[in-house]
Design an enzyme around this catalytic site. Structure first.
Site, PDB file in Angstrom:
ATOM      1  N   ASN A  14       0.826  -1.131   0.027  1.00 31.80           N
ATOM      2  CA  ASN A  14      -0.156   0.049  -0.056  1.00 31.80           C
ATOM      3  C   ASN A  14       0.860   1.404  -0.029  1.00 31.80           C
ATOM      4  O   ASN A  14       0.397   2.248  -0.618  1.00 31.80           O
ATOM      5  CB  ASN A  14      -0.796   0.093   1.311  1.00 31.80           C
ATOM      6  CG  ASN A  14      -2.281  -0.777   0.931  1.00 31.80           C
ATOM      7  OD1 ASN A  14      -3.098  -0.271   0.066  1.00 31.80           O
ATOM      8  ND2 ASN A  14      -2.533  -2.227   1.473  1.00 31.80           N
ATOM      9  N   ARG A  61       2.779  -0.889  26.149  1.00 32.89           N
ATOM     10  CA  ARG A  61       2.202  -0.224  24.976  1.00 32.89           C
ATOM     11  C   ARG A  61       2.398   1.380  25.199  1.00 32.89           C
ATOM     12  O   ARG A  61       2.803   2.063  24.191  1.00 32.89           O
ATOM     13  CB  ARG A  61       0.578  -0.483  25.095  1.00 32.89           C
ATOM     14  CG  ARG A  61       0.095  -0.027  23.583  1.00 32.89           C
ATOM     15  CD  ARG A  61      -1.241  -0.127  23.626  1.00 32.89           C
ATOM     16  NE  ARG A  61      -1.907  -1.509  23.673  1.00 32.89           N
ATOM     17  CZ  ARG A  61      -1.952  -2.676  23.055  1.00 32.89           C
ATOM     18  NH1 ARG A  61      -1.372  -2.251  21.747  1.00 32.89           N
ATOM     19  NH2 ARG A  61      -2.561  -3.682  23.411  1.00 32.89           N
ATOM     20  N   MET A  86       0.501  -3.180  11.888  1.00 30.10           N
ATOM     21  CA  MET A  86      -0.193  -4.496  12.562  1.00 30.10           C
ATOM     22  C   MET A  86       0.103  -4.306  14.237  1.00 30.10           C
ATOM     23  O   MET A  86       0.177  -5.239  14.933  1.00 30.10           O
ATOM     24  CB  MET A  86       0.370  -5.759  11.995  1.00 30.10           C
ATOM     25  CG  MET A  86      -0.036  -5.736  10.593  1.00 30.10           C
ATOM     26  SD  MET A  86      -1.585  -5.421  10.066  1.00 30.10           S
ATOM     27  CE  MET A  86      -2.308  -7.149  10.327  1.00 30.10           C
ATOM     28  N   ASN A 103      -6.382   4.773   8.397  1.00 36.66           N
ATOM     29  CA  ASN A 103      -6.038   2.951   8.123  1.00 36.66           C
ATOM     30  C   ASN A 103      -6.745   2.617   6.889  1.00 36.66           C
ATOM     31  O   ASN A 103      -7.741   3.159   6.531  1.00 36.66           O
ATOM     32  CB  ASN A 103      -6.431   2.742   9.419  1.00 36.66           C
ATOM     33  CG  ASN A 103      -5.888   1.299   9.470  1.00 36.66           C
ATOM     34  OD1 ASN A 103      -4.813   0.601   9.117  1.00 36.66           O
ATOM     35  ND2 ASN A 103      -6.712   0.353  10.051  1.00 36.66           N
ATOM     36  N   HIS A 105      -8.098  -1.254   6.008  1.00 35.37           N
ATOM     37  CA  HIS A 105      -8.439  -2.535   6.652  1.00 35.37           C
ATOM     38  C   HIS A 105      -8.940  -3.421   5.383  1.00 35.37           C
ATOM     39  O   HIS A 105      -9.956  -2.865   4.946  1.00 35.37           O
ATOM     40  CB  HIS A 105      -9.604  -2.526   7.794  1.00 35.37           C
ATOM     41  CG  HIS A 105      -9.680  -3.581   8.425  1.00 35.37           C
ATOM     42  ND1 HIS A 105      -8.911  -4.075   9.390  1.00 35.37           N
ATOM     43  CD2 HIS A 105     -10.820  -4.378   8.450  1.00 35.37           C
ATOM     44  CE1 HIS A 105      -9.599  -5.501   9.612  1.00 35.37           C
ATOM     45  NE2 HIS A 105     -10.690  -5.641   9.060  1.00 35.37           N
ATOM     46  N   THR A 137      -9.982   5.616  15.100  1.00 37.90           N
ATOM     47  CA  THR A 137     -10.593   6.049  16.465  1.00 37.90           C
ATOM     48  C   THR A 137      -9.858   5.159  17.434  1.00 37.90           C
ATOM     49  O   THR A 137      -9.651   4.018  17.139  1.00 37.90           O
ATOM     50  CB  THR A 137     -12.099   6.113  16.475  1.00 37.90           C
ATOM     51  OG1 THR A 137     -12.521   4.857  16.148  1.00 37.90           O
ATOM     52  CG2 THR A 137     -12.757   7.187  15.697  1.00 37.90           C
ATOM     53  N   LEU A 140     -10.537  -0.618  17.727  1.00 39.01           N
ATOM     54  CA  LEU A 140      -9.902  -1.471  16.762  1.00 39.01           C
ATOM     55  C   LEU A 140     -10.747  -1.243  15.464  1.00 39.01           C
ATOM     56  O   LEU A 140     -11.789  -1.895  15.361  1.00 39.01           O
ATOM     57  CB  LEU A 140      -9.436  -2.636  17.240  1.00 39.01           C
ATOM     58  CG  LEU A 140      -8.729  -3.585  16.199  1.00 39.01           C
ATOM     59  CD1 LEU A 140      -7.290  -3.011  16.047  1.00 39.01           C
ATOM     60  CD2 LEU A 140      -8.651  -4.990  16.571  1.00 39.01           C
TER      61      LEU A 140
HETATM   62  C1  GAR Z   1      -3.097  -4.907   3.797  1.00 46.13           C
HETATM   63  O1  GAR Z   1      -3.974  -5.933   3.042  1.00 46.13           O
HETATM   64  C2  GAR Z   1      -3.904  -4.248   4.851  1.00 46.13           C
HETATM   65  O2  GAR Z   1      -5.320  -3.777   4.485  1.00 46.13           O
HETATM   66  C3  GAR Z   1      -3.714  -4.816   6.223  1.00 46.13           C
HETATM   67  O3  GAR Z   1      -2.624  -5.529   5.721  1.00 46.13           O
HETATM   68  C4  GAR Z   1      -2.117  -5.722   4.577  1.00 46.13           C
HETATM   69  C5  GAR Z   1      -0.842  -4.788   4.304  1.00 46.13           C
HETATM   70  O4  GAR Z   1      -0.394  -5.149   3.258  1.00 46.13           O
HETATM   71  N1  GAR Z   1      -4.099  -4.070   7.136  1.00 46.13           N
HETATM   72  C6  GAR Z   1      -4.751  -4.471   8.158  1.00 46.13           C
HETATM   73  O5  GAR Z   1      -5.360  -5.614   8.395  1.00 46.13           O
HETATM   74  C7  GAR Z   1      -4.807  -3.600   9.313  1.00 46.13           C
HETATM   75  N2  GAR Z   1      -5.946  -3.878  10.226  1.00 46.13           N
HETATM   76  P1  GAR Z   1       0.926  -4.284   2.752  1.00 46.13           P
HETATM   77  O6  GAR Z   1       2.015  -4.099   3.738  1.00 46.13           O
HETATM   78  O7  GAR Z   1       1.283  -4.809   1.266  1.00 46.13           O
HETATM   79  O8  GAR Z   1       0.442  -2.703   2.221  1.00 46.13           O
END
Ligand code: GAR
Length: 214
Positions: A14, A61, A86, A103, A105, A137, A140
């Site tokens: 991304n 955290r 993550m 973000n 998702h 927000t 999660l």
């Molecule tokens: C993506 O599919 C993103 O939507 C997901 O992790 C992947 C990262 O891929 N994010 C989540 O699950 C967040 N809750 P990338 O590192 O190739 O962008």
């Protein structure tokens, strides 16, 4: 010109889509919570400062969040973009960047927050699945929705084929949402709503399975 900081944990596709999109903003830094995140190499190869703030070694955290915020603030970005980041971020961190923390998702939220979204969509027999860009927000994978893309779930889909179809759409809607923000067209209002100004092209509705032609 506005500036952004991108946070990654792994592959960084991304982030790459964002860099390839020629957005009208400066990418001030890419920050990863793991030293082996592939996204760091990609950023360095493009001359973008790539920094590790490792979560390992922080006892709490709050302590990790504070170190991360200190690194982000050094770059004074207008927007913080979570791109496959993550780690769960605490309430203080999220509030600090309220309205400027985004973000993506891999599901059509509010369905399937959390992990293994593609497997869960298959198990549930979903005919339509997709991805969501939202302002973050404290809850999660929640928060005001900026953009979504839906894709069909095919009868012969595996987790991998479905993930790939969704990911291709992530690479479309995430750069678009960031573009809206840095162009000053997108904001989160005081009452927690997404405001988008200017023209948008109407997209065709996606129906799955497609109805019989008449
Ligand atoms: C993506 O599919 C993103 O939507 C997901 O992790 C992947 C990262 O891929 N994010 C989540 O699950 C967040 N809750 P990338 O590192 O190739 O962008």
């Amino acid at each position: 010109m506005q500036s952004i900081v991108i946070l990654v944990s792994g592959r960084g596709s991304n982030m790459e889509a964002m860099l390839a999109a020629g957005l009208p903003c400066r990418v001030a830094a890419v920050i990863a919570n793991k030293a082996d995140a592939k996204g760091l190499e990609t950023a360095r190869a493009r001359g973008i400062p790539a920094v590790v703030v490792a979560h390992a070694g922080h006892a709490s955290r709050q302590s990790f969040d504070a170190a991360l915020a200190a690194e982000i603030d050094r770059h004074a970005p207008d927007l913080v973009v979570l791109a496959g980041f993550m780690r769960i971020l605490g309430e203080d961190f999220v509030r600090r960047y309220q309205g400027r923390l985004m973000n993506i998702h891999p599901s059509l939220l509010p369905a399937f927050p959390g992990l293994h979204t593609h497997r869960r969509a298959l198990d549930a027999g979903c005919r339509v699945h997709g991805c969501t860009v939202h302002f973050v927000t404290p809850a999660l994978d929640n928060g005001p929705i900026i953009a979504q893309a839906a894709v069909p779930v095919r009868p012969d889909d595996s987790e991998e084929t479905l993930a790939a179809r969704v990911l291709a759409q992530e690479h479309v809607i995430y750069p678009q949402a960031v573009r809206w923000f840095v162009e000053g067209r997108l904001r989160l209002t005081e009452d927690g709503r997404v405001r988008l100004s200017g023209e948008q092209t109407a997209a065709a509705a996606l129906l799955s399975p497609p109805p019989d032609a008449r």
